[in-house]
Design a protein around this motif. Structure first.
Motif, short mmCIF file in Angstrom:
data_model
loop_
_atom_site.label_atom_id
_atom_site.label_comp_id
_atom_site.label_asym_id
_atom_site.label_seq_id
_atom_site.Cartn_x
_atom_site.Cartn_y
_atom_site.Cartn_z
N GLU A 126 22.35 11.50 -12.44
CA GLU A 126 23.15 11.31 -11.23
C GLU A 126 22.29 11.26 -9.97
OE1 GLU A 126 26.27 14.22 -11.01
OE2 GLU A 126 26.52 14.25 -13.19
N ARG A 127 20.98 11.36 -10.12
CA ARG A 127 20.10 11.37 -8.95
C ARG A 127 20.21 10.05 -8.17
NH1 ARG A 127 14.91 13.28 -12.56
NH2 ARG A 127 15.46 15.49 -12.76
N TYR A 128 20.10 10.15 -6.84
CA TYR A 128 20.11 8.95 -6.01
C TYR A 128 19.40 9.23 -4.70
CZ TYR A 128 23.92 11.06 -3.30
OH TYR A 128 24.68 11.89 -2.51
N ILE A 129 19.07 8.17 -3.99
CA ILE A 129 18.39 8.27 -2.69
C ILE A 129 19.23 7.55 -1.66
CG2 ILE A 129 16.34 7.67 -1.35
CD1 ILE A 129 14.72 7.84 -3.93
N GLU A 130 19.48 8.22 -0.54
CA GLU A 130 20.12 7.58 0.61
C GLU A 130 19.02 7.04 1.53
OE1 GLU A 130 23.86 9.59 2.31
OE2 GLU A 130 22.66 11.23 1.47
N ILE A 131 19.15 5.82 1.97
CA ILE A 131 18.22 5.22 2.92
C ILE A 131 18.97 5.03 4.24
CG2 ILE A 131 16.73 3.25 3.43
CD1 ILE A 131 16.47 2.76 0.45
N GLN B 224 0.81 -1.21 0.00
CA GLN B 224 0.00 0.00 0.00
C GLN B 224 0.85 1.27 0.00
OE1 GLN B 224 0.12 -2.09 2.64
NE2 GLN B 224 -1.68 -3.41 2.45
N ARG B 225 2.14 1.15 0.34
CA ARG B 225 2.94 2.35 0.54
C ARG B 225 3.08 3.17 -0.74
NH1 ARG B 225 9.22 3.20 2.54
NH2 ARG B 225 9.41 5.26 1.63
N GLU B 226 3.39 2.52 -1.86
CA GLU B 226 3.69 3.25 -3.08
C GLU B 226 2.52 4.12 -3.53
OE1 GLU B 226 5.77 2.40 -7.44
OE2 GLU B 226 5.34 0.76 -6.05
N SER C 193 20.49 7.29 -11.18
CA SER C 193 19.59 7.14 -12.33
C SER C 193 18.68 8.35 -12.39
CB SER C 193 18.75 5.87 -12.22
OG SER C 193 17.81 5.99 -11.17
N ALA C 194 17.97 8.48 -13.49
CA ALA C 194 17.05 9.60 -13.66
C ALA C 194 15.86 9.48 -12.72
CB ALA C 194 16.60 9.70 -15.11
N PHE C 195 15.48 8.24 -12.38
CA PHE C 195 14.31 8.02 -11.51
C PHE C 195 14.66 7.02 -10.40
CE2 PHE C 195 12.58 9.27 -15.65
CZ PHE C 195 11.82 10.36 -15.27
N PRO C 196 15.44 7.44 -9.42
CA PRO C 196 15.81 6.52 -8.33
C PRO C 196 14.64 6.13 -7.44
CG PRO C 196 16.52 8.76 -7.82
CD PRO C 196 16.04 8.77 -9.24
N THR C 197 13.51 6.87 -7.55
CA THR C 197 12.33 6.52 -6.75
C THR C 197 11.81 5.12 -7.10
OG1 THR C 197 11.04 7.75 -8.41
CG2 THR C 197 11.54 8.88 -6.34
N GLU C 198 12.14 4.63 -8.29
CA GLU C 198 11.70 3.29 -8.68
C GLU C 198 12.53 2.20 -8.02
OE1 GLU C 198 11.91 3.23 -12.90
OE2 GLU C 198 10.25 4.65 -13.19
N ALA C 199 13.67 2.57 -7.45
CA ALA C 199 14.60 1.58 -6.90
C ALA C 199 14.61 1.54 -5.38
CB ALA C 199 16.02 1.86 -7.40
N HIS C 200 14.13 2.60 -4.71
CA HIS C 200 14.37 2.65 -3.27
C HIS C 200 13.50 1.68 -2.48
CE1 HIS C 200 10.77 5.20 -2.83
NE2 HIS C 200 10.89 5.09 -1.53
N ILE C 201 12.27 1.40 -2.93
CA ILE C 201 11.43 0.45 -2.19
C ILE C 201 11.97 -0.97 -2.32
CG2 ILE C 201 9.14 -0.60 -2.07
CD1 ILE C 201 7.93 2.13 -2.50
N PRO C 202 12.35 -1.46 -3.53
CA PRO C 202 12.99 -2.78 -3.59
C PRO C 202 14.29 -2.86 -2.80
CG PRO C 202 12.25 -2.10 -5.77
CD PRO C 202 12.08 -0.92 -4.87
N LEU C 203 15.08 -1.78 -2.80
CA LEU C 203 16.31 -1.78 -2.03
C LEU C 203 16.01 -1.89 -0.54
CD1 LEU C 203 19.34 -1.50 -1.64
CD2 LEU C 203 19.08 1.00 -1.83
N ARG C 204 14.99 -1.18 -0.08
CA ARG C 204 14.63 -1.24 1.33
C ARG C 204 14.21 -2.66 1.73
NH1 ARG C 204 10.29 -0.72 4.71
NH2 ARG C 204 10.66 0.46 6.64
N ALA C 205 13.44 -3.33 0.88
CA ALA C 205 13.05 -4.71 1.16
C ALA C 205 14.27 -5.62 1.23
CB ALA C 205 12.08 -5.20 0.09
N GLN C 206 15.24 -5.38 0.36
CA GLN C 206 16.46 -6.17 0.36
C GLN C 206 17.26 -5.93 1.64
OE1 GLN C 206 18.94 -5.38 -3.03
NE2 GLN C 206 20.42 -6.99 -2.53
N ILE C 207 17.28 -4.70 2.11
CA ILE C 207 17.99 -4.39 3.34
C ILE C 207 17.43 -5.21 4.51
CG2 ILE C 207 18.41 -2.58 5.07
CD1 ILE C 207 18.33 -0.57 2.67
N PHE C 208 16.10 -5.24 4.62
CA PHE C 208 15.48 -5.91 5.76
C PHE C 208 15.50 -7.43 5.62
CE2 PHE C 208 14.03 -1.73 6.73
CZ PHE C 208 13.75 -1.73 8.10
#
Length: 303
Positions: free
Chosen positions: A290-295, A154-156, A245-260
């Motif tokens: 060059e955009r990126y998101i730090e979690i 539901q988050r996205e 990437s141009a749209f790092p928002t598409e990657a941060h939720i899968p990365l967060r799941a991988q972290i946990f």
């Protein structure tokens, strides 16, 4: 105890007590975690808060019992924690799409299966991270209460809706943060509980701007009321970055799941009871790729 064994034991405990009062603290002890850590990890791995998981499992079992014979609805409702048949019937109908009496007449049911924990051996994946202690800071932003778990399905949709319907607030923050020269945007996840969590969109402002934000010097009284301070204490974090990437928002939720699911169980660290922070570095042309998101995952060292 390894985390997979602990989670399996906790799920066994929950399943064995679905017709009783479930002690979430006891479930956390089975997982060798604090109650806070257990509910955070459970929500990420299972996609829904622990209380919602228990509700779905109880309604699944209640439906199976009503379909298998002719027990009284009041008996089934009391067995699975409902004070009266009316509240049970409402919850039952929302979940199954039919009433308890219709099930007794042969109507179809929905089923929510038990979660199982499996260790799947796959190709190794590199995860770059750092352990950093970051200083306290005060952000300025606005907040909405989201339902579900921070890593749930539901988050996205909720996050997208929040951004789309708060463009005015974003433009105001964008203009104010330019005074400081900090171009980053911040998301803060806090106050996680069984009924949801707080999601904040924020910026780091100049101290003088932030101090005068609550009067009409800058925005006016009506606009200033939209915002509030978000105080973050000095905290130890595990810091991860999405690939540029141009749209790092598409990657941060899968990365967060991988972290946990992968990094945290093997890390030796435990979740700290503190907000989770995302820092969004959203460069404009010609640097958009060059955009990126730090979690920033709040952690504590094992005792």
């Amino acid at each position: 105890m390894d985390p997979f064994t602990g989670l399996t034991r906790a799920l066994d405990y929950i399943e064995a007590h679905l017709a009783d009062d479930i002690d979430y603290n006891a479930a956390a002890r089975e997982a060798a975690m604090s109650p806070y850590q257990f509910q955070r990890v459970f929500g990420v791995l299972c996609g829904c808060p622990l209380g919602e998981y228990v509700r779905r499992r109880r309604l699944t079992l209640a439906g199976a019992e009503l379909a298998a014979g002719r027990p009284r609805v009041i008996d089934v409702s009391l067995k699975y924690g409902y004070d009266n048949p009316e509240s049970f019937a409402r919850a039952f109908s929302r979940f199954h799409g039919v009433s308890p009496s219709q099930v007794q007449c042969g109507a179809p049911l929905r089923a929510f299966s038990r979660v199982s924990v499996r260790l799947i051996m796959e190709g190794g994946q590199m995860m770059n991270y750092s352990i950093e202690e970051r200083d306290a800071m005060i952000l300025t932003g606005y907040t909405r209460r989201f339902w579900g778990a921070p890593g749930g399905d539901q988050r996205e949709d909720q996050e997208r809706d929040f951004y789309v319907h708060t463009r005015a607030e974003q433009y105001l923050l964008r203009g104010l943060k330019q005074i400081r020269g900090d171009a980053a945007d911040y998301n803060v996840i806090s106050n996680i509980s069984d009924d949801g969590y707080d999601f904040s969109i924020a910026a780091r402002l100049n101290d003088d701007v932030r101090a005068r934000l609550c009067d009409d010097t800058i925005l006016g009284e009506r606009d200033a009321r939209r915002f509030h301070d978000i105080a973050l204490k000095r905290q130890l974090y595990a810091v991860f970055r999405t690939e540029p990437s141009a749209f790092p928002t598409e990657a941060h939720i899968p990365l967060r799941a991988q972290i946990f699911s992968q990094w945290l169980p093997a890390s030796g660290y435990a979740l700290a009871d503190a907000p989770e922070v995302q820092i969004i570095h959203w460069y404009q042309k010609p640097r958009k790729n060059e955009r990126y998101i730090e979690i920033l995952i709040p952690i504590e060292r094992p005792i």
